[in-house]
Design a protein around this motif. Sequence first.
Motif, PDB file in Angstrom:
ATOM      1  N   TYR A 126     -12.438  -5.019  14.910  1.00 25.88           N
ATOM      2  CA  TYR A 126     -12.675  -3.884  14.008  1.00 25.88           C
ATOM      3  C   TYR A 126     -11.337  -3.431  13.443  1.00 25.88           C
ATOM      4  N   ILE A 127     -11.215  -3.461  12.163  1.00 22.73           N
ATOM      5  CA  ILE A 127      -9.924  -3.172  11.527  1.00 22.73           C
ATOM      6  C   ILE A 127     -10.099  -2.028  10.523  1.00 22.73           C
ATOM      7  N   PRO A 128      -9.467  -0.895  10.758  1.00 24.14           N
ATOM      8  CA  PRO A 128      -9.591   0.218   9.796  1.00 24.14           C
ATOM      9  C   PRO A 128      -8.726  -0.049   8.568  1.00 24.14           C
ATOM     10  N   ALA A 129      -9.166  -1.026   7.768  1.00 20.55           N
ATOM     11  CA  ALA A 129      -8.305  -1.566   6.712  1.00 20.55           C
ATOM     12  C   ALA A 129      -7.955  -0.522   5.657  1.00 20.55           C
ATOM     13  N   ASN A 130      -8.933   0.303   5.277  1.00 21.80           N
ATOM     14  CA  ASN A 130      -8.638   1.293   4.225  1.00 21.80           C
ATOM     15  C   ASN A 130      -7.632   2.332   4.705  1.00 21.80           C
ATOM     16  N   GLU A 131      -7.832   2.813   5.969  1.00 22.21           N
ATOM     17  CA  GLU A 131      -6.893   3.814   6.494  1.00 22.21           C
ATOM     18  C   GLU A 131      -5.479   3.235   6.577  1.00 22.21           C
ATOM     19  N   LEU A 132      -5.398   1.980   7.072  1.00 24.66           N
ATOM     20  CA  LEU A 132      -4.077   1.359   7.201  1.00 24.66           C
ATOM     21  C   LEU A 132      -3.437   1.163   5.821  1.00 24.66           C
ATOM     22  N   ALA A 133      -4.275   0.803   4.838  1.00 27.75           N
ATOM     23  CA  ALA A 133      -3.751   0.602   3.487  1.00 27.75           C
ATOM     24  C   ALA A 133      -3.263   1.924   2.907  1.00 27.75           C
ATOM     25  N   GLU A 134      -4.017   2.990   3.176  1.00 28.21           N
ATOM     26  CA  GLU A 134      -3.585   4.307   2.670  1.00 28.21           C
ATOM     27  C   GLU A 134      -2.280   4.744   3.316  1.00 28.21           C
ATOM     28  N   GLU A 135      -2.133   4.423   4.616  1.00 26.36           N
ATOM     29  CA  GLU A 135      -0.866   4.742   5.292  1.00 26.36           C
ATOM     30  C   GLU A 135       0.304   4.020   4.623  1.00 26.36           C
ATOM     31  N   LEU A 136      -0.003   2.812   4.111  1.00 25.77           N
ATOM     32  CA  LEU A 136       1.053   2.053   3.414  1.00 25.77           C
ATOM     33  C   LEU A 136       1.285   2.597   2.013  1.00 25.77           C
ATOM     34  N   GLY A 137       0.359   3.463   1.563  1.00 24.54           N
ATOM     35  CA  GLY A 137       0.571   4.119   0.276  1.00 24.54           C
ATOM     36  C   GLY A 137      -0.299   3.606  -0.852  1.00 24.54           C
ATOM     37  N   ASN A 138      -1.221   2.656  -0.567  1.00 22.82           N
ATOM     38  CA  ASN A 138      -2.067   2.156  -1.646  1.00 22.82           C
ATOM     39  C   ASN A 138      -3.357   1.569  -1.060  1.00 22.82           C
ATOM     40  N   ALA A 139      -4.469   2.270  -1.278  1.00 15.02           N
ATOM     41  CA  ALA A 139      -5.753   1.859  -0.689  1.00 15.02           C
ATOM     42  C   ALA A 139      -6.175   0.484  -1.165  1.00 15.02           C
ATOM     43  N   ARG A 140      -5.608   0.036  -2.302  1.00 16.86           N
ATOM     44  CA  ARG A 140      -6.066  -1.232  -2.867  1.00 16.86           C
ATOM     45  C   ARG A 140      -5.579  -2.457  -2.097  1.00 16.86           C
ATOM     46  N   VAL A 141      -4.677  -2.271  -1.132  1.00 18.39           N
ATOM     47  CA  VAL A 141      -4.238  -3.442  -0.362  1.00 18.39           C
ATOM     48  C   VAL A 141      -5.060  -3.628   0.916  1.00 18.39           C
ATOM     49  N   ALA A 142      -6.186  -2.914   1.026  1.00 17.06           N
ATOM     50  CA  ALA A 142      -7.042  -3.038   2.210  1.00 17.06           C
ATOM     51  C   ALA A 142      -7.450  -4.490   2.449  1.00 17.06           C
ATOM     52  N   GLY A 143      -7.745  -5.192   1.385  1.00 14.30           N
ATOM     53  CA  GLY A 143      -8.152  -6.598   1.510  1.00 14.30           C
ATOM     54  C   GLY A 143      -7.072  -7.442   2.161  1.00 14.30           C
ATOM     55  N   ASN A 144      -5.814  -7.153   1.822  1.00 10.13           N
ATOM     56  CA  ASN A 144      -4.728  -7.942   2.404  1.00 10.13           C
ATOM     57  C   ASN A 144      -4.428  -7.539   3.841  1.00 10.13           C
ATOM     58  N   VAL A 145      -4.765  -6.297   4.226  1.00  8.09           N
ATOM     59  CA  VAL A 145      -4.614  -5.908   5.635  1.00  8.09           C
ATOM     60  C   VAL A 145      -5.530  -6.786   6.481  1.00  8.09           C
ATOM     61  N   ILE A 146      -6.778  -6.883   6.044  1.00 11.11           N
ATOM     62  CA  ILE A 146      -7.756  -7.643   6.829  1.00 11.11           C
ATOM     63  C   ILE A 146      -7.494  -9.152   6.706  1.00 11.11           C
ATOM     64  N   LEU A 147      -6.959  -9.575   5.563  1.00 11.61           N
ATOM     65  CA  LEU A 147      -6.580 -10.989   5.403  1.00 11.61           C
ATOM     66  C   LEU A 147      -5.445 -11.337   6.374  1.00 11.61           C
ATOM     67  N   GLY A 148      -4.499 -10.413   6.532  1.00  6.34           N
ATOM     68  CA  GLY A 148      -3.394 -10.631   7.476  1.00  6.34           C
ATOM     69  C   GLY A 148      -3.915 -10.837   8.883  1.00  6.34           C
ATOM     70  N   ALA A 149      -4.923 -10.040   9.250  1.00  3.39           N
ATOM     71  CA  ALA A 149      -5.523 -10.175  10.585  1.00  3.39           C
ATOM     72  C   ALA A 149      -6.179 -11.544  10.726  1.00  3.39           C
ATOM     73  N   LEU A 150      -6.906 -11.945   9.697  1.00  3.44           N
ATOM     74  CA  LEU A 150      -7.580 -13.253   9.733  1.00  3.44           C
ATOM     75  C   LEU A 150      -6.568 -14.375   9.928  1.00  3.44           C
ATOM     76  N   LEU A 151      -5.462 -14.288   9.196  1.00  2.00           N
ATOM     77  CA  LEU A 151      -4.478 -15.374   9.249  1.00  2.00           C
ATOM     78  C   LEU A 151      -3.756 -15.401  10.597  1.00  2.00           C
ATOM     79  N   GLU A 152      -3.546 -14.240  11.182  1.00  2.00           N
ATOM     80  CA  GLU A 152      -2.935 -14.193  12.514  1.00  2.00           C
ATOM     81  C   GLU A 152      -3.839 -14.886  13.540  1.00  2.00           C
ATOM     82  N   LEU A 153      -5.154 -14.673  13.392  1.00  5.66           N
ATOM     83  CA  LEU A 153      -6.103 -15.199  14.375  1.00  5.66           C
ATOM     84  C   LEU A 153      -6.461 -16.661  14.134  1.00  5.66           C
ATOM     85  N   THR A 154      -6.448 -17.098  12.875  1.00  2.34           N
ATOM     86  CA  THR A 154      -6.892 -18.471  12.577  1.00  2.34           C
ATOM     87  C   THR A 154      -5.758 -19.414  12.221  1.00  2.34           C
TER      88      THR A 154
END
Lengths: 353, 186
Positions: free
Chosen positions: B111-139
């Motif tokens: 479970y990844i709070p991608a939007n919250e993490l993206a907002e913390e980074l200053g731009n909600a639009r990078v939520a997709g890349n937060v979750i993509l980063g998780a995918l790439l770490e795991l796969t």
Amino acid sequence: MAKILMKGNEAIGEGAVRAGCRYFFGYPITPQSELPHYLAKRLPEVGGVYLQSESETGAINMVYGAAGAGARVMTSSSGPGISLMQEGISYLAGAELPCVIVNMIRGGPGLGNIAPAQSDYFQATKGGGHGDYRVIVLAPASVQEIIDLMRVAFDLADRYRNPVMVAGDGILGQMMEPVELGEEEEIQIPPRPWAATGRMGGEKKLINSLYIVPEELEQHNLKLARKYALITEREQRWEEYRLGGAKLVLVAFGTAARICKAVVDRCREEGLAVGLIRPITLWPFPQKAFEPVIEEAERFLVVEMNLGQMVEDVRLTVNGRRPVHFYGRCGGMLPVAADVVREVKKLYGGEGQ
Amino acid sequence: MYEAILIAGFGGQGVLSTGQLLAYAGMLEGKHVSWIPSYGPEMRGGTANCGVTISDSPISSPVVTEPTSLIVMNRPSLEKFEGNVVPGGLILINSSLVDIKATRKDVRVYYIPANELAEELGNARVAGNVILGALLELTRAVSLDAVEKSLREVLPAHRHKLIPLNRQALETGAALVRRPATAQAG
């Protein structure tokens, strides 16, 4: 040269430009609209003409005019639009005009839907319009193959003075795969002494499909028949996939063939002798592909995204020597590899008859 | 290596472009890739999904019906696709927007709070890349460097200033799943 990631519909456009096509007439329809979109930008860059017609009927007749004037010309559409073009395609075949027609097939009949299908196989291969004629039909199965076959399509159209159809489906048009475009070649379009480019004091050149005297039309029909026989002899194309020793041979084209490759891989992993024949020319149907395998093959399974159209050509080819089974999904639904594997297992070894 | 990744969410969330980025990165690494979108009569706010296949060998079928990994950016996507993931596969859920839990017990779920993490980074639009980063770490389907290089190639020059932010988003997602306690592995 580096690969680039390209959508199937765009690859048709780029492939056409690289094959020397400089004229496109069409009318938008999903799922092929990226193709006219692409050519609207690309053709003017190479001194060509992109024109959105008022309808598909207009588009195919513009193709007739441009082909008659000696141009390398193309149109594209999907199901309902291709139906509207049938009169023009018959005229093009009758007048022996080279051109390329793209059909990115969607679910039918009628308006149907915009999802991928292969339900226009009959229309493409059996003569969708009136009269005794044939259209060469090419069915690519990957974005790279689209690029390669567009050149083949235009060359065949010229060689035989015949319309060539490229039959894909919504999946093939929408998907992206890496392609190697290679160097752009200078295309020499073969001379067209028959083209209506002005009399210039020479002989009258009339491009027509009217033969009002029955004796003359019969001779024209027989001439076309000799051409079709030559194409059938020379131009059958297909791909063989893991066919060695196959007891069950899958037959599928386009997107269905991609899914069947996954089916073959899974079956082979489990020790089942399963292979695939993928027709690349739907007409002429690659009958030659079947002779070498019919000894060892115990049965054939045809997989299509329709209710069973190409299966008739497979049955004509196998001619009762082996059982020919069918599995299909329709209405824009795709066959699922796991379901086809289940079907294979039911048939393999003769069970489930 | 064979990864069939399904990315699903609302239209407008960048689902299709995240998939394209992934496919592009795979291509840059010399792998076989394909990208295939759902292309129904879709619109912003409707559902959208795409399938990305990345493989060391030629891809027989580009159609992703049995994903090895699933990224869900909204609740309808979880309900629709959870059952399709292969046993032992991976589900990444954007818990900022999905308020239910996965029910599968035979897959790994994060479970990844991608939007919250993206907002913390200053731009909600990078939520997709937060979750993509998780995918790439795991796969390990592709490297973060290949994704960054892809951004450099696909983005017009005047957007290149956004690349560091996107890189940060990828690394934030990757770091989260490296410490599973905080990512609520299920």
